[in-house]
Design a protein around this motif. Structure first.
Motif, PDB file in Angstrom:
ATOM      1  N   ILE A 210       0.841  -1.200   0.000  1.00 18.38           N
ATOM      2  CA  ILE A 210       0.000   0.000   0.000  1.00 18.38           C
ATOM      3  C   ILE A 210       0.874   1.246   0.000  1.00 18.38           C
ATOM      4  O   ILE A 210       0.630   2.205  -0.751  1.00 18.38           O
ATOM      5  CB  ILE A 210      -0.953  -0.016   1.203  1.00 18.38           C
ATOM      6  N   ALA A 211       1.922   1.243   0.836  1.00 18.52           N
ATOM      7  CA  ALA A 211       2.825   2.399   0.898  1.00 18.52           C
ATOM      8  C   ALA A 211       3.539   2.617  -0.436  1.00 18.52           C
ATOM      9  O   ALA A 211       3.679   3.754  -0.907  1.00 18.52           O
ATOM     10  CB  ALA A 211       3.847   2.207   2.020  1.00 18.52           C
ATOM     11  N   GLU A 212       3.987   1.528  -1.063  1.00 18.73           N
ATOM     12  CA  GLU A 212       4.651   1.652  -2.363  1.00 18.73           C
ATOM     13  C   GLU A 212       3.680   2.161  -3.430  1.00 18.73           C
ATOM     14  O   GLU A 212       4.045   2.962  -4.291  1.00 18.73           O
ATOM     15  CB  GLU A 212       5.234   0.304  -2.786  1.00 18.73           C
ATOM     16  N   SER A 213       2.432   1.710  -3.386  1.00 23.65           N
ATOM     17  CA  SER A 213       1.420   2.179  -4.342  1.00 23.65           C
ATOM     18  C   SER A 213       1.186   3.675  -4.193  1.00 23.65           C
ATOM     19  O   SER A 213       1.058   4.399  -5.190  1.00 23.65           O
ATOM     20  CB  SER A 213       0.102   1.426  -4.130  1.00 23.65           C
ATOM     21  N   GLU A 214       1.111   4.121  -2.957  1.00 24.20           N
ATOM     22  CA  GLU A 214       0.908   5.549  -2.710  1.00 24.20           C
ATOM     23  C   GLU A 214       2.108   6.358  -3.192  1.00 24.20           C
ATOM     24  O   GLU A 214       1.955   7.449  -3.745  1.00 24.20           O
ATOM     25  CB  GLU A 214       0.641   5.782  -1.223  1.00 24.20           C
ATOM     26  N   ARG A 215       3.312   5.815  -2.994  1.00 24.16           N
ATOM     27  CA  ARG A 215       4.528   6.490  -3.481  1.00 24.16           C
ATOM     28  C   ARG A 215       4.493   6.617  -5.002  1.00 24.16           C
ATOM     29  O   ARG A 215       4.796   7.686  -5.555  1.00 24.16           O
ATOM     30  CB  ARG A 215       5.770   5.722  -3.040  1.00 24.16           C
ATOM     31  N   VAL A 216       4.122   5.521  -5.684  1.00 24.59           N
ATOM     32  CA  VAL A 216       4.070   5.521  -7.146  1.00 24.59           C
ATOM     33  C   VAL A 216       3.040   6.539  -7.637  1.00 24.59           C
ATOM     34  O   VAL A 216       3.308   7.323  -8.559  1.00 24.59           O
ATOM     35  CB  VAL A 216       3.737   4.112  -7.677  1.00 24.59           C
ATOM     36  N   ALA A 217       1.853   6.545  -7.026  1.00 24.71           N
ATOM     37  CA  ALA A 217       0.810   7.483  -7.434  1.00 24.71           C
ATOM     38  C   ALA A 217       1.240   8.924  -7.207  1.00 24.71           C
ATOM     39  O   ALA A 217       0.989   9.799  -8.051  1.00 24.71           O
ATOM     40  CB  ALA A 217      -0.481   7.177  -6.681  1.00 24.71           C
ATOM     41  N   ALA A 218       1.894   9.179  -6.084  1.00 27.57           N
ATOM     42  CA  ALA A 218       2.348  10.540  -5.781  1.00 27.57           C
ATOM     43  C   ALA A 218       3.405  11.010  -6.771  1.00 27.57           C
ATOM     44  O   ALA A 218       3.535  12.215  -7.030  1.00 27.57           O
ATOM     45  CB  ALA A 218       2.899  10.597  -4.357  1.00 27.57           C
ATOM     46  N   GLY A 219       4.142  10.054  -7.356  1.00 32.22           N
ATOM     47  CA  GLY A 219       5.177  10.394  -8.317  1.00 32.22           C
ATOM     48  C   GLY A 219       4.692  10.448  -9.747  1.00 32.22           C
ATOM     49  O   GLY A 219       5.510  10.588 -10.672  1.00 32.22           O
ATOM     50  N   GLY A 220       3.394  10.327  -9.964  1.00 29.85           N
ATOM     51  CA  GLY A 220       2.840  10.420 -11.304  1.00 29.85           C
ATOM     52  C   GLY A 220       2.653   9.095 -12.011  1.00 29.85           C
ATOM     53  O   GLY A 220       2.201   9.055 -13.157  1.00 29.85           O
ATOM     54  N   GLY A 221       2.977   7.986 -11.358  1.00 33.06           N
ATOM     55  CA  GLY A 221       2.742   6.666 -11.920  1.00 33.06           C
ATOM     56  C   GLY A 221       1.382   6.143 -11.497  1.00 33.06           C
ATOM     57  O   GLY A 221       0.563   6.874 -10.926  1.00 33.06           O
TER      58      GLY A 221
ATOM     59  N   LEU B 283      -9.537  -2.175  -3.480  1.00 32.83           N
ATOM     60  CA  LEU B 283      -9.720  -0.870  -4.105  1.00 32.83           C
ATOM     61  C   LEU B 283      -9.877   0.236  -3.069  1.00 32.83           C
ATOM     62  O   LEU B 283      -9.581   1.400  -3.350  1.00 32.83           O
ATOM     63  CB  LEU B 283     -10.934  -0.898  -5.037  1.00 32.83           C
ATOM     64  N   GLY B 284     -10.318  -0.136  -1.878  1.00 31.49           N
ATOM     65  CA  GLY B 284     -10.433   0.850  -0.804  1.00 31.49           C
ATOM     66  C   GLY B 284      -9.117   1.157  -0.139  1.00 31.49           C
ATOM     67  O   GLY B 284      -8.952   2.219   0.476  1.00 31.49           O
ATOM     68  N   ALA B 285      -8.148   0.235  -0.266  1.00 25.75           N
ATOM     69  CA  ALA B 285      -6.854   0.410   0.411  1.00 25.75           C
ATOM     70  C   ALA B 285      -5.751   0.907  -0.503  1.00 25.75           C
ATOM     71  O   ALA B 285      -4.793   1.549  -0.065  1.00 25.75           O
ATOM     72  CB  ALA B 285      -6.427  -0.921   1.039  1.00 25.75           C
ATOM     73  N   VAL B 286      -5.871   0.609  -1.800  1.00 23.74           N
ATOM     74  CA  VAL B 286      -4.827   0.942  -2.771  1.00 23.74           C
ATOM     75  C   VAL B 286      -5.349   2.031  -3.704  1.00 23.74           C
ATOM     76  O   VAL B 286      -6.486   1.940  -4.178  1.00 23.74           O
ATOM     77  CB  VAL B 286      -4.447  -0.319  -3.592  1.00 23.74           C
ATOM     78  N   PRO B 287      -4.548   3.045  -3.996  1.00 19.00           N
ATOM     79  CA  PRO B 287      -5.000   4.081  -4.942  1.00 19.00           C
ATOM     80  C   PRO B 287      -4.977   3.565  -6.380  1.00 19.00           C
ATOM     81  O   PRO B 287      -4.168   3.994  -7.217  1.00 19.00           O
ATOM     82  CB  PRO B 287      -3.984   5.207  -4.724  1.00 19.00           C
ATOM     83  N   ALA B 288      -5.862   2.617  -6.676  1.00 18.36           N
ATOM     84  CA  ALA B 288      -5.865   1.952  -7.981  1.00 18.36           C
ATOM     85  C   ALA B 288      -6.377   2.881  -9.073  1.00 18.36           C
ATOM     86  O   ALA B 288      -7.373   3.587  -8.884  1.00 18.36           O
ATOM     87  CB  ALA B 288      -6.705   0.685  -7.921  1.00 18.36           C
TER      88      ALA B 288
ATOM     89  N   VAL C 203       8.089  -5.531  -3.462  1.00 18.98           N
ATOM     90  CA  VAL C 203       9.445  -5.576  -3.987  1.00 18.98           C
ATOM     91  C   VAL C 203       9.465  -5.176  -5.459  1.00 18.98           C
ATOM     92  O   VAL C 203      10.332  -4.408  -5.907  1.00 18.98           O
ATOM     93  CB  VAL C 203      10.060  -6.971  -3.797  1.00 18.98           C
ATOM     94  N   ALA C 204       8.505  -5.679  -6.250  1.00 15.72           N
ATOM     95  CA  ALA C 204       8.447  -5.353  -7.670  1.00 15.72           C
ATOM     96  C   ALA C 204       8.267  -3.850  -7.876  1.00 15.72           C
ATOM     97  O   ALA C 204       8.937  -3.249  -8.731  1.00 15.72           O
ATOM     98  CB  ALA C 204       7.318  -6.128  -8.347  1.00 15.72           C
ATOM     99  N   LEU C 205       7.379  -3.226  -7.112  1.00 14.07           N
ATOM    100  CA  LEU C 205       7.180  -1.778  -7.234  1.00 14.07           C
ATOM    101  C   LEU C 205       8.424  -1.019  -6.819  1.00 14.07           C
ATOM    102  O   LEU C 205       8.864  -0.078  -7.484  1.00 14.07           O
ATOM    103  CB  LEU C 205       5.995  -1.339  -6.375  1.00 14.07           C
TER     104      LEU C 205
END
Length: 314
Positions: free
Chosen positions: A50-61, A78-83, A307-309
């Motif tokens: 979840i933290a990595e997803s939020e980092r990616v979204a904040a960076g424009g990914g 979908l409620g936990a991840v900024p999908a 790890v992949a993110l």
């Protein structure tokens, strides 16, 4: 153990792996079961993902999911991840969780669905129909040697059951009986518990429906204690797969293919890994999906998705 303590491994066995290839990916698509979470789990992914997803979204990914589950069974994720988008029902649906819009649907023609189901009934195969997000399971009394009326009638398929709580088995006090079930919006027909020697015959069922754009594919397999496997076969519209859904995803989002990452584990995820610019298999993936991956991440329960993110989207 934390995601930072484990790493992504190149798949040197894949002839397409090139250590000099450009790995500027920005948009990741993850399978759900046994990739993000345990099979049929109600829980959201681990906090590191979840933290990595939020980092990616904040960076424009962006991070999206691609799953065989219906919408009702990914709401926690979908409620936990900024999908960004959700590819559902093995590619039969594309959903925008940000505005609640169902963007695309690949529905099996109703009469074709009924014909396939009657074939499964006739050979006594356990099956269900994912009908507008709700699974309708064949009842024990309707599995083998379905009634002549059920087979010949165009109005119903005999007795099926659906769960009141989608996460629990459709049995005892958790089932609603549908005495003469007829699909309304069939997205996926699932045949389960197929022995290896019977897989070709189960796949061949759709041969007569090629003109109606119907396809069969192996979605999952489970190894038994004696080393044998039981297989799960999906019957879907030909476009209802993760490869074609990825192409529609790119058309909808206008993202660049060379910036996409696909991560999965099952037989039906191989096409996603091949179609994405960079494909990653988690360590618990089936062998043929691993063969199509450029990288191998740790297993789903060892932070493989995080790890992949972390490794591929900076």
């Amino acid at each position: 153990m934390k995601a930072a303590e484990v790493s992504l491994q190149p798949n040197f066995a894949n002839p397409n792996y090139d250590p000099s290839m450009t790995l500027y990916v920005r948009h990741a698509i993850f399978d759900v079961d046994n990739t993000l979470v345990g099979n049929n789990s109600q829980n959201p992914p681990d906090k590191q993902f979840i933290a990595e997803s939020e980092r990616v979204a904040a960076g424009g990914g962006s991070v999206s999911i691609a799953t065989a589950r219906p919408l009702q069974k990914v709401e926690e994720i979908l409620g936990a991840v900024p999908a960004h988008l959700a590819i559902l029902s093995n590619g039969a649906q594309i959903f925008n969780p940000r505005n609640g819009e169902m963007i695309d649907e690949q529905i099996i023609p109703r009469q074709v669905a009924m014909d396939i189901v009657r074939t499964l009934q006739a050979v006594g195969v356990f099956h269900w129909v994912q009908d507008d997000g709700v699974d309708h399971f064949v009842s024990p009394t309707n599995r083998s040697g379905a009634t002549t009326k059920s087979r010949e009638s165009s109005f119903g398929l005999g007795e099926y059951v659906m769960p009141k709580n989608l996460w629990l088995p459709a049995e005892s006090n958790n089932q609603l009986i549908v005495p003469s079930y007829a699909p309304q919006k069939p997205l996926v027909i699932v045949a389960k518990g197929i022995q290896t020697q019977d897989v070709p015959a189960m796949l061949d069922i759709t041969r007569q429906y090629e003109a109606q754009d119907i396809k069969a594919l192996e979605a999952h397999r489970v190894q038994q204690s004696d080393g044998s496997f039981l297989h799960e076969i999906f019957y879907v519209r030909s476009g209802a797969n993760k490869k074609d859904a990825l192409q529609k995803y790119l058309e909808i989002t206008q993202f660049k293919h060379e910036q996409t990452l696909g991560v999965g584990d099952g037989p039906n995820d191989g096409v996603l890994l091949e179609a994405a610019h960079v494909g990653v298999a988690v360590e618990n993936a089936v062998p043929e999906t691993k063969e199509k991956a450029l990288f191998i991440a740790p297993s789903w329960n060892k932070f493989g998705a995080a790890v992949a993110l972390s490794a591929l989207i900076r």
